[in-house]
Design a protein around this motif. Structure first.
Motif, PDB file in Angstrom:
ATOM      1  N   ASN A  60       0.812  -1.218   0.000  1.00 39.00           N
ATOM      2  CA  ASN A  60       0.000   0.000   0.000  1.00 39.00           C
ATOM      3  C   ASN A  60       0.848   1.271   0.000  1.00 39.00           C
ATOM      4  OD1 ASN A  60       0.936  -0.498   2.552  1.00 39.00           O
ATOM      5  ND2 ASN A  60      -0.927   0.125   3.609  1.00 39.00           N
ATOM      6  N   ALA A  61       2.142   1.148  -0.322  1.00 44.86           N
ATOM      7  CA  ALA A  61       2.992   2.335  -0.423  1.00 44.86           C
ATOM      8  C   ALA A  61       2.552   3.197  -1.596  1.00 44.86           C
ATOM      9  CB  ALA A  61       4.450   1.933  -0.580  1.00 44.86           C
ATOM     10  N   VAL A  62       2.577   4.511  -1.420  1.00 40.95           N
ATOM     11  CA  VAL A  62       2.203   5.447  -2.482  1.00 40.95           C
ATOM     12  C   VAL A  62       3.422   5.694  -3.371  1.00 40.95           C
ATOM     13  CG1 VAL A  62       1.469   7.807  -2.996  1.00 40.95           C
ATOM     14  CG2 VAL A  62       0.414   6.537  -1.103  1.00 40.95           C
ATOM     15  N   THR A  63       3.298   5.374  -4.654  1.00 44.27           N
ATOM     16  CA  THR A  63       4.402   5.561  -5.596  1.00 44.27           C
ATOM     17  C   THR A  63       4.084   6.611  -6.651  1.00 44.27           C
ATOM     18  OG1 THR A  63       3.566   3.721  -6.957  1.00 44.27           O
ATOM     19  CG2 THR A  63       5.222   3.197  -5.276  1.00 44.27           C
ATOM     20  N   ASP A  64       2.929   7.233  -6.534  1.00 50.90           N
ATOM     21  CA  ASP A  64       2.515   8.286  -7.470  1.00 50.90           C
ATOM     22  C   ASP A  64       1.770   9.354  -6.674  1.00 50.90           C
ATOM     23  OD1 ASP A  64       1.485   9.935  -9.437  1.00 50.90           O
ATOM     24  OD2 ASP A  64       0.830   8.298 -10.738  1.00 50.90           O
ATOM     25  N   LEU A  65       2.289  10.585  -6.668  1.00 52.42           N
ATOM     26  CA  LEU A  65       1.692  11.640  -5.845  1.00 52.42           C
ATOM     27  C   LEU A  65       0.318  12.082  -6.338  1.00 52.42           C
ATOM     28  CD1 LEU A  65       4.403  14.148  -4.566  1.00 52.42           C
ATOM     29  CD2 LEU A  65       3.123  12.411  -3.338  1.00 52.42           C
ATOM     30  N   ARG A  66      -0.077  11.617  -7.503  1.00 55.90           N
ATOM     31  CA  ARG A  66      -1.446  11.918  -7.928  1.00 55.90           C
ATOM     32  C   ARG A  66      -2.467  11.270  -6.999  1.00 55.90           C
ATOM     33  NH1 ARG A  66      -1.059  10.404 -14.235  1.00 55.90           N
ATOM     34  NH2 ARG A  66       0.161   8.722 -13.280  1.00 55.90           N
ATOM     35  N   GLN A  67      -2.040  10.282  -6.235  1.00 53.23           N
ATOM     36  CA  GLN A  67      -2.937   9.608  -5.297  1.00 53.23           C
ATOM     37  C   GLN A  67      -3.341  10.493  -4.115  1.00 53.23           C
ATOM     38  OE1 GLN A  67      -0.361   5.595  -5.595  1.00 53.23           O
ATOM     39  NE2 GLN A  67      -2.118   5.378  -4.257  1.00 53.23           N
ATOM     40  N   ILE A  68      -2.608  11.596  -3.872  1.00 49.89           N
ATOM     41  CA  ILE A  68      -2.942  12.434  -2.716  1.00 49.89           C
ATOM     42  C   ILE A  68      -3.901  13.558  -3.074  1.00 49.89           C
ATOM     43  CG2 ILE A  68      -0.688  11.943  -1.705  1.00 49.89           C
ATOM     44  CD1 ILE A  68       0.074  14.878  -2.294  1.00 49.89           C
ATOM     45  N   ARG A  69      -4.278  13.685  -4.332  1.00 47.61           N
ATOM     46  CA  ARG A  69      -5.206  14.752  -4.724  1.00 47.61           C
ATOM     47  C   ARG A  69      -6.534  14.580  -4.007  1.00 47.61           C
ATOM     48  NH1 ARG A  69      -4.216  14.785 -11.310  1.00 47.61           N
ATOM     49  NH2 ARG A  69      -2.079  15.646 -11.246  1.00 47.61           N
ATOM     50  N   GLY A  70      -6.979  15.661  -3.349  1.00 44.78           N
ATOM     51  CA  GLY A  70      -8.247  15.616  -2.636  1.00 44.78           C
ATOM     52  C   GLY A  70      -8.215  14.764  -1.385  1.00 44.78           C
ATOM     53  N   LYS A  71      -7.023  14.496  -0.852  1.00 45.45           N
ATOM     54  CA  LYS A  71      -6.898  13.647   0.335  1.00 45.45           C
ATOM     55  C   LYS A  71      -6.460  14.472   1.545  1.00 45.45           C
ATOM     56  CE  LYS A  71      -7.325   9.726  -2.099  1.00 45.45           C
ATOM     57  NZ  LYS A  71      -8.386   8.723  -1.914  1.00 45.45           N
ATOM     58  N   ILE A  72      -6.744  13.926   2.727  1.00 42.51           N
ATOM     59  CA  ILE A  72      -6.268  14.510   3.973  1.00 42.51           C
ATOM     60  C   ILE A  72      -5.632  13.409   4.810  1.00 42.51           C
ATOM     61  CG2 ILE A  72      -7.989  16.359   4.012  1.00 42.51           C
ATOM     62  CD1 ILE A  72      -9.583  14.717   6.031  1.00 42.51           C
ATOM     63  N   ALA A  73      -4.799  13.802   5.769  1.00 40.52           N
ATOM     64  CA  ALA A  73      -4.171  12.828   6.666  1.00 40.52           C
ATOM     65  C   ALA A  73      -5.214  12.292   7.636  1.00 40.52           C
ATOM     66  CB  ALA A  73      -3.022  13.489   7.421  1.00 40.52           C
ATOM     67  N   VAL A  74      -5.233  10.973   7.796  1.00 36.45           N
ATOM     68  CA  VAL A  74      -6.214  10.360   8.692  1.00 36.45           C
ATOM     69  C   VAL A  74      -5.717  10.360  10.136  1.00 36.45           C
ATOM     70  CG1 VAL A  74      -5.370   7.979   8.462  1.00 36.45           C
ATOM     71  CG2 VAL A  74      -7.789   8.402   8.917  1.00 36.45           C
ATOM     72  N   THR A  75      -4.420  10.509  10.315  1.00 40.15           N
ATOM     73  CA  THR A  75      -3.817  10.581  11.646  1.00 40.15           C
ATOM     74  C   THR A  75      -2.552  11.413  11.526  1.00 40.15           C
ATOM     75  OG1 THR A  75      -3.038   9.265  13.526  1.00 40.15           O
ATOM     76  CG2 THR A  75      -2.437   8.480  11.330  1.00 40.15           C
ATOM     77  N   THR A  76      -1.798  11.561  12.615  1.00 42.93           N
ATOM     78  CA  THR A  76      -0.544  12.309  12.544  1.00 42.93           C
ATOM     79  C   THR A  76       0.462  11.540  11.691  1.00 42.93           C
ATOM     80  OG1 THR A  76      -0.892  13.272  14.739  1.00 42.93           O
ATOM     81  CG2 THR A  76       1.354  13.310  13.866  1.00 42.93           C
ATOM     82  N   LEU A  77       0.997  12.196  10.658  1.00 44.60           N
ATOM     83  CA  LEU A  77       2.021  11.593   9.812  1.00 44.60           C
ATOM     84  C   LEU A  77       3.382  12.089  10.295  1.00 44.60           C
ATOM     85  CD1 LEU A  77       0.379  11.977   6.281  1.00 44.60           C
ATOM     86  CD2 LEU A  77       0.011  10.231   8.030  1.00 44.60           C
ATOM     87  N   ARG A  78       4.287  11.171  10.586  1.00 41.77           N
ATOM     88  CA  ARG A  78       5.558  11.506  11.193  1.00 41.77           C
ATOM     89  C   ARG A  78       6.651  11.770  10.149  1.00 41.77           C
ATOM     90  NH1 ARG A  78       4.166  12.985  16.204  1.00 41.77           N
ATOM     91  NH2 ARG A  78       2.800  11.437  17.188  1.00 41.77           N
ATOM     92  N   GLU A  79       7.493  12.743  10.458  1.00 44.10           N
ATOM     93  CA  GLU A  79       8.624  13.067   9.590  1.00 44.10           C
ATOM     94  C   GLU A  79       9.475  11.819   9.338  1.00 44.10           C
ATOM     95  OE1 GLU A  79      12.626  15.940   9.637  1.00 44.10           O
ATOM     96  OE2 GLU A  79      11.157  16.009  11.272  1.00 44.10           O
ATOM     97  N   GLY A  80       9.844  11.617   8.066  1.00 41.88           N
ATOM     98  CA  GLY A  80      10.683  10.482   7.703  1.00 41.88           C
ATOM     99  C   GLY A  80       9.926   9.225   7.356  1.00 41.88           C
ATOM    100  N   SER A  81       8.614   9.192   7.622  1.00 37.55           N
ATOM    101  CA  SER A  81       7.815   8.004   7.308  1.00 37.55           C
ATOM    102  C   SER A  81       7.537   7.933   5.816  1.00 37.55           C
ATOM    103  CB  SER A  81       6.488   8.031   8.071  1.00 37.55           C
ATOM    104  OG  SER A  81       6.694   8.042   9.464  1.00 37.55           O
ATOM    105  N   LEU A  82       7.453   6.716   5.299  1.00 32.91           N
ATOM    106  CA  LEU A  82       7.054   6.527   3.908  1.00 32.91           C
ATOM    107  C   LEU A  82       5.539   6.637   3.810  1.00 32.91           C
ATOM    108  CD1 LEU A  82       9.286   3.546   2.683  1.00 32.91           C
ATOM    109  CD2 LEU A  82       9.593   5.985   2.240  1.00 32.91           C
ATOM    110  N   LEU A  83       5.076   7.368   2.804  1.00 33.48           N
ATOM    111  CA  LEU A  83       3.640   7.574   2.626  1.00 33.48           C
ATOM    112  C   LEU A  83       2.978   6.300   2.138  1.00 33.48           C
ATOM    113  CD1 LEU A  83       1.267   9.565   2.610  1.00 33.48           C
ATOM    114  CD2 LEU A  83       1.837  10.101   0.247  1.00 33.48           C
ATOM    115  N   GLN A  84       1.869   5.919   2.817  1.00 31.27           N
ATOM    116  CA  GLN A  84       1.104   4.744   2.445  1.00 31.27           C
ATOM    117  C   GLN A  84      -0.369   5.119   2.301  1.00 31.27           C
ATOM    118  OE1 GLN A  84       2.399   0.987   4.461  1.00 31.27           O
ATOM    119  NE2 GLN A  84       3.481   2.384   5.838  1.00 31.27           N
ATOM    120  N   SER A  85      -1.060   4.365   1.491  1.00 31.40           N
ATOM    121  CA  SER A  85      -2.449   4.703   1.176  1.00 31.40           C
ATOM    122  C   SER A  85      -3.372   4.635   2.383  1.00 31.40           C
ATOM    123  CB  SER A  85      -2.974   3.781   0.065  1.00 31.40           C
ATOM    124  OG  SER A  85      -2.896   2.419   0.469  1.00 31.40           O
TER     125      SER A  85
END
Length: 235
Positions: A74-99
Motif C-alpha cells: 500500500n505504499a504510495v508511488t505516485d503523488l497523484r494519489q494524494i489529490r483531494g486527500k487529507i491525513a487520517v492521523t498524525t504523519l511523522r517526519e521520515g515516514s514513507l507515505l502509504q495509502s
C-alpha cells in the motif's frame, strides 16, 4: 625463447586468468545482489510532521528511490494519489507515505450545504481546527434589553469542517472605530439548512462566535436545557 622468458609469459598468463576470474566473481556478486534486491521504484517520504485532517500537497513530501520488494503493497508511488486527500492521523517526519494514512476530504451529504464564516483566530481556531474535524459552535449574545443578562448559546452541535482558509487581518467597520483589527480565518462547514441559518445568524448578531473541537467517538448530544447559559443561573 629462453627459460626465463617462458616463465615470464606463464606468469603473465596466470595474472590475466586471475584478473578474469576476479572480474567474473565481482559480476557474479553484483548479479546476485541485483537478483535479491530487484528493480527500484519511486516512493515518497514525509519532510515534516503532518497533523491529522490536514490537506496533503506535494511540497510535504520528498521523492526517493528504493527496491520495489522492500515497499509495502500500500505504499504510495505516485503523488497523484494524494489529490483531494487529507491525513487520517498524525504523519511523522521520515515516514514513507502509504495509502492507509490518507482518506478523501469530507464531501457534502444529501441535504447539506457549504457555509463559510469568518472566525476570530485567537478565540475560535488557534490552529487546531482542520478539515475533517467536528466542532460545536458557541455564540455569546448581549441582553435584548437593558438589564437583561448576557447569554452563551450552543448554536450548532457536531458541525463538520470541510475547509480552513488562510489567516486574514480584518479591519473594524467604518462606524465602529472602537474595535481593533483582528485576525480571522474563513471556516467552511457542511450543515443542514437549519444549522446553516443558525450559524449565519450567530455570525451576524453574536458578540463572539467560538468553536469547540469535539473528540472523535464521544457522545456529543447536548440536551435542550443545557444549550443556553446565564451566569446568574449557574448553581
Amino acid at each position: 625463447m629462453n627459460s626465463r622468458q617462458r616463465r615470464g609469459v606463464i606468469l603473465l598468463l596466470l595474472s590475466v586468468l586471475c584478473a578474469l576470474g576476479a572480474f567474473a566473481g565481482v559480476l557474479s556478486v553484483i548479479n546476485d545482489v541485483q537478483s535479491k534486491v530487484g528493480p527500484e521504484v519511486t516512493a515518497y517520504r514525509l519532510k515534516a510532521n503532518v497533523a491529522p485532517y490536514t490537506a496533503l500537497t506535494a511540497d510535504k513530501f520528498e521523492q526517493i528511490r528504493m527496491p520495489e520488494r522492500w515497499l509495502s503493497k500500500n505504499a504510495v508511488t505516485d503523488l497523484r494519489q494524494i489529490r483531494g486527500k487529507i491525513a487520517v492521523t498524525t504523519l511523522r517526519e521520515g515516514s514513507l507515505l502509504q495509502s492507509d494514512m490518507i482518506v478523501n476530504q469530507p464531501a457534502l451529504r444529501p441535504g447539506q450545504q457549504e457555509v463559510a464564516i469568518m472566525i476570530d483566530a485567537a478565540t475560535g481556531v488557534a490552529g487546531k481546527i482542520t478539515p475533517g474535524a467536528t466542532v460545536n459552535v458557541y455564540a455569546t449574545f448581549a441582553g435584548e434589553r437593558e438589564g437583561d443578562p448576557a447569554q452563551s448559546k450552543i448554536i450548532v452541535t457536531n458541525a463538520q469542517v470541510i475547509d480552513v482558509g488562510e489567516l486574514t487581518a480584518l479591519e473594524p467597520d467604518a462606524d465602529d472605530r472602537t474595535r481593533r483589527a483582528t485576525d480571522a480565518v474563513p471556516i467552511t462547514f457542511a450543515l443542514s439548512t437549519l444549522d446553516a441559518q443558525r450559524l449565519t445568524y450567530a455570525e451576524s448578531f453574536a458578540e463572539r462566535v467560538r468553536l469547540a473541537l469535539v473528540a472523535p467517538g464521544g457522545d456529543t448530544t447536548v440536551p435542550a436545557e443545557d444549550r443556553t447559559y446565564e451566569l446568574a443561573k449557574d448553581k
